[in-house]
Motif scaffolding. Structure first.
Motif, short mmCIF file in Angstrom:
data_model
loop_
_atom_site.label_atom_id
_atom_site.label_comp_id
_atom_site.label_asym_id
_atom_site.label_seq_id
_atom_site.Cartn_x
_atom_site.Cartn_y
_atom_site.Cartn_z
N LEU A 108 0.84 -1.20 0.00
CA LEU A 108 0.00 0.00 0.00
C LEU A 108 0.87 1.26 0.00
O LEU A 108 0.62 2.21 -0.74
N GLY A 109 1.90 1.26 0.84
CA GLY A 109 2.81 2.41 0.88
C GLY A 109 3.63 2.54 -0.39
O GLY A 109 3.84 3.65 -0.91
N ALA A 110 4.09 1.40 -0.92
CA ALA A 110 4.91 1.44 -2.13
C ALA A 110 4.12 1.95 -3.34
O ALA A 110 4.70 2.55 -4.25
N SER A 111 2.82 1.73 -3.35
CA SER A 111 2.01 2.18 -4.49
C SER A 111 2.08 3.69 -4.64
O SER A 111 2.08 4.21 -5.76
N GLY A 112 2.12 4.41 -3.52
CA GLY A 112 2.23 5.86 -3.60
C GLY A 112 3.53 6.31 -4.25
O GLY A 112 3.55 7.27 -5.03
N ALA A 113 4.62 5.61 -3.94
CA ALA A 113 5.90 5.95 -4.55
C ALA A 113 5.88 5.71 -6.05
O ALA A 113 6.38 6.53 -6.83
N VAL A 114 5.31 4.60 -6.47
CA VAL A 114 5.25 4.27 -7.90
C VAL A 114 4.42 5.30 -8.66
O VAL A 114 4.84 5.81 -9.71
N VAL A 115 3.24 5.61 -8.13
CA VAL A 115 2.37 6.58 -8.79
C VAL A 115 3.00 7.96 -8.81
O VAL A 115 2.98 8.67 -9.82
N MET A 116 3.60 8.35 -7.68
CA MET A 116 4.15 9.69 -7.57
C MET A 116 5.36 9.91 -8.46
O MET A 116 5.65 11.04 -8.86
N SER A 117 6.08 8.84 -8.79
CA SER A 117 7.25 8.99 -9.66
C SER A 117 6.83 9.54 -11.02
O SER A 117 7.55 10.33 -11.64
N ARG A 118 5.67 9.13 -11.50
CA ARG A 118 5.18 9.63 -12.79
C ARG A 118 4.54 11.01 -12.64
O ARG A 118 4.71 11.88 -13.50
N SER A 119 3.80 11.21 -11.56
CA SER A 119 3.09 12.48 -11.37
C SER A 119 4.06 13.63 -11.18
O SER A 119 3.88 14.72 -11.74
N ILE A 120 5.10 13.42 -10.38
CA ILE A 120 6.08 14.48 -10.12
C ILE A 120 6.82 14.83 -11.41
O ILE A 120 7.07 16.01 -11.70
N ALA A 121 7.17 13.82 -12.19
CA ALA A 121 7.85 14.08 -13.46
C ALA A 121 6.98 14.94 -14.37
O ALA A 121 7.46 15.89 -15.00
N ALA A 122 5.69 14.63 -14.43
CA ALA A 122 4.78 15.40 -15.29
C ALA A 122 4.56 16.80 -14.75
O ALA A 122 4.32 17.74 -15.52
N ASP A 123 4.64 16.98 -13.43
CA ASP A 123 4.48 18.30 -12.84
C ASP A 123 5.65 19.23 -13.18
O ASP A 123 5.47 20.42 -13.41
#
Length: 215
Positions: free
Chosen positions: A143-158
């Motif tokens: 559950l915690g690791a899922s946030g890291a995986v998703v955020m890696s793409r979101s931060i790059a796009a930001d």
């Protein structure tokens, strides 16, 4: 009259929408303030690479040690394998809510919460006294690791767009492709030298380090 028209134009729906969009981008953009060494391109690539590798490393890192866990916990192989299933359930479930939450609340707090949950769950897995506790900790770890995986793409796009974003995502994608291959090999070497729990000690160290760096 000109002044009144100017004020009316400033208060127009289009201007209001532009202001709102600017505030949203500001809210969801960088993890660190500008001007700090951590805002460098090299740091961003390394940071996002570690975040994107969370999924493969959490699921594949300890695969060679499943027989050792069967002996250590005194549990059947089917129960030990549930630890892997629980992690994948956590990874899937977390992505359903962490991405929409980060879009509305910004990236900082959801990322911090995800890394904190991951670190605490990993610590619980290290010291799990029985297979039931280990399975529960593995679900929370996913559950915690899922946030890291998703955020890696979101931060790059930001932070980037166009060619820069494509280059950054290519690097992150390469890391995601290499991690599933290297994780089991590294895990086997660690397990042979120090035992399967040391694998989770390394994951814990990575989680704590990333939690500290994202500040």
């Amino acid at each position: 009259m000109i002044h009144a028209q100017s004020e009316a134009s400033f208060d127009s729906p289009a201007a209001h929408a532009a202001t709102t969009a600017h505030k949203y981008r500001t809210k969801t953009t960088a993890i660190h303030e500008e001007g700090t060494p951590r805002n460098s391109r090299a740091f961003l690539i390394v940071f996002l690479a570690f975040l994107s590798a969370f999924g493969p490393f959490v699921t594949d890192f300890y695969l060679p040690t499943l027989p050792d866990q069967t002996v250590d916990f005194g549990a059947p192989a089917s129960m030990v394998q549930l630890g892997l299933s629980a992690t994948m359930w956590g990874l899937a479930a977390g992505q359903l809510w962490i991405d929409p939450l980060s879009d509305t609340r910004g990236r900082r707090i959801p990322l911090a919460a995800s890394l904190t949950v991951f670190s605490l769950a990993t610590a619980g897995a290290v010291f799990a006294p029985d297979i039931e506790t280990f399975i529960a900790m593995r679900f929370l770890e996913g559950l915690g690791a899922s946030g890291a995986v998703v955020m890696s793409r979101s931060i790059a796009a930001d932070l980037h767009a166009g060619r820069e974003l494509a280059t950054l995502m290519a690097v992150v994608g390469a890391i995601q492709g290499i991690a599933p291959v290297t994780a089991p090999m590294i895990g086997a070497l660690i397990a042979e030298a120090a035992g399967w729990r040391e694998i989770f000690m390394l994951l814990l160290a990575i989680g704590v380090s990333l939690t500290a760096l994202r500040r």
